[in-house]
Design an enzyme around this catalytic site. Structure first.
Site: not given
Length: 280
Positions: A12, A43
């Protein structure tokens, strides 16, 4: 475990908060891609505050790096019209996978707006995406239950509904004690939640990071990790080494148990993420 079994690796990243730092993210992504992840998720902030940057980064991952990009998408601050525009932008950018989240309430959102929002839960978002797009949908799960849920049983019921609505894979909230993940996985499978579950791992390399992480995630801290903080927390280099070692041992144990995937919350730290992956 059979010899042809493969535990998937994913990472991520997040868009830098300052625009002047944004160009650096492309080299960061090139470096992380050298680790051959199965996918990289990106994100964005509460209410989609960096959603445009998320789409740019996800498009780069997909088109330039030829690695599957998972663009985070939250619904708490979105109208259906907002969501349609976001989905159109994803399609135009060549992004085909999303992680569907409720997301945090934007600070600018009034109580009235929050109580009258068009999407209350991530399941509402998943339902919309299934009806109006061809996106492949990932969802989130919580080995120690969502902090707003009154019980693990109710949390799992909501998770089953979310999966049945159209989620094809799950990524877990970070956790620091594998026993929680194994218990969660057993209960999820018993309830018929049979999609792949990627275990979320956050390497803790500073004492401050742990305090911030726990307050945001609600994850519990096992005694072993608390002792590491107490012993090495004031020594930057030793703390970093001990934190990396803890993450490696945690991941190795998960691999030995044959989990579907390891999802490393890289925090855009190429060196730390590379050290961990090289040891694995």
């Amino acid at each position: 475990m059979s010899q042809d079994y493969k535990t998937h690796l994913s990472l991520e990243v997040f868009p830098p908060k300052k625009d002047e730092e944004f160009e650096n993210v492309y080299q960061l992504l090139r470096d992380l891609n050298q680790l051959n992840p199965d996918f990289i998720s990106c994100t964005y902030g509460a209410g989609g505050s960096r959603s445009g940057k998320t789409i740019e980064i996800s498009s780069f991952i997909q088109k330039e790096l030829h690695t599957t990009a998972i663009a985070h998408i939250t619904c708490v601050g979105f109208t259906k019209e907002d969501l349609k525009r976001n989905c159109d932008a994803l399609k135009n950018a060549g992004v085909t996978h999303v992680l569907a989240l409720r997301g945090d309430r934007p600070q600018s959102m009034t109580d009235e707006q929050f109580n009258q929002r068009e999407f209350y839960y991530a399941t509402d978002l998943v339902r919309y995406l299934k009806e109006h797009t061809d996106l492949c949908i990932f969802g989130a799960c919580y080995p120690e239950k969502h902090f707003e849920s009154p019980s693990m049983e109710e949390d799992l019921r909501h998770l089953k509904e979310k999966v049945d609505t159209g989620v094809s894979s799950l990524i877990s909230q970070m956790f620091f004690d594998n026993a929680y993940f194994y218990r969660f996985l057993d209960r999820a499978r018993t309830m018929g939640i049979d999609v792949p579950v990627h275990a979320g791992i956050m390497p803790i390399t500073t004492a401050k990071q742990l305090g911030t992480t726990v307050s945001l995630s609600g994850s519990s801290v096992p005694k072993e990790l608390a002792d590491i903080i107490a012993t090495y927390g004031e020594n930057k280099d030793d703390m970093r080494k001990a934190g990396i070692d803890y993450a490696i041992r945690q991941i190795r144990d998960l691999q030995e148990h044959g989990v579907d995937g390891i999802h490393i919350y890289s925090m855009n730290k190429v060196k730390t993420t590379t050290e961990i992956c090289n040891m694995l």
